[in-house]
Scaffold this active site. Sequence first.
Site, PDB file in Angstrom:
ATOM      1  N   ASP A  17       0.876  -1.172   0.000  1.00  0.00           N
ATOM      2  CA  ASP A  17       0.000   0.000   0.000  1.00  0.00           C
ATOM      3  C   ASP A  17       0.913   1.221   0.000  1.00  0.00           C
ATOM      4  OD1 ASP A  17      -2.170   1.746   0.239  1.00  0.00           O
ATOM      5  OD2 ASP A  17      -2.139   1.635   2.426  1.00  0.00           O
ATOM      6  N   ASP A  36      -2.344   0.884   7.409  1.00  0.00           N
ATOM      7  CA  ASP A  36      -1.553   0.719   6.184  1.00  0.00           C
ATOM      8  C   ASP A  36      -1.184  -0.746   5.960  1.00  0.00           C
ATOM      9  OD1 ASP A  36      -1.278   3.522   5.282  1.00  0.00           O
ATOM     10  OD2 ASP A  36      -0.267   3.763   7.207  1.00  0.00           O
ATOM     11  N   GLU A  45      -1.424  -1.293  -4.763  1.00  0.00           N
ATOM     12  CA  GLU A  45      -2.605  -0.458  -4.961  1.00  0.00           C
ATOM     13  C   GLU A  45      -2.352   0.556  -6.067  1.00  0.00           C
ATOM     14  OE1 GLU A  45      -4.839   2.865  -2.379  1.00  0.00           O
ATOM     15  OE2 GLU A  45      -4.826   0.872  -1.452  1.00  0.00           O
TER      16      GLU A  45
END
Length: 182
Positions: free
Chosen positions: A7, A141, A69
């Site tokens: 991420d 996260d 992502e």
Amino acid sequence: MRILGIDPGLQTTGFGVIDVDGHRLAYVASGTIRTTGIALGDLPGRLKLLFDGISEVASRYQPDTSAVEIVFVNVNPQSTLLLGQARGAALTALVNAGLPVAEYTALQMKKAMTGHGRAAKSQIQEMVRRLLQLPGLPGTDAADALGLAITHAHAGAAMSKMAEVTQLQRRQHAVYKGGRVY
């Protein structure tokens, strides 16, 4: 198969590593790479820290594949550009480690994890905790990174099959139309 989820973020990048055996998911590791110790104006230094951190995670846990992502467009274009650069450092580290990279939007990950594309961070944390049978909630996260890895574990095979079918359809269409095969 071992999957590394990333991420990306310029200040905090989450990572999560899971093992997949059929339908079984097993937690391996998760955490964050923080660049807050480097001056805000030192973008190259922050990007190097991200690159080195992700390279170290890949080296330590030896994943077979990775999931990252996809950056969304913010209201603030400067923030989007900075996030894109952090994502670029992450992608470069993964490719440098010889890993295949799958990409998912936050919406795709949230929908895969909770059934709802607008899920709150707390919902992602709870689903990750349940699916990986963790004793507590991972950080936000790290939970997103683990969610990306889980999404890839579930969707990766289906996406690969869809890509094969699409490739076959392209070939058939090209042959039918008398065009070249691409």
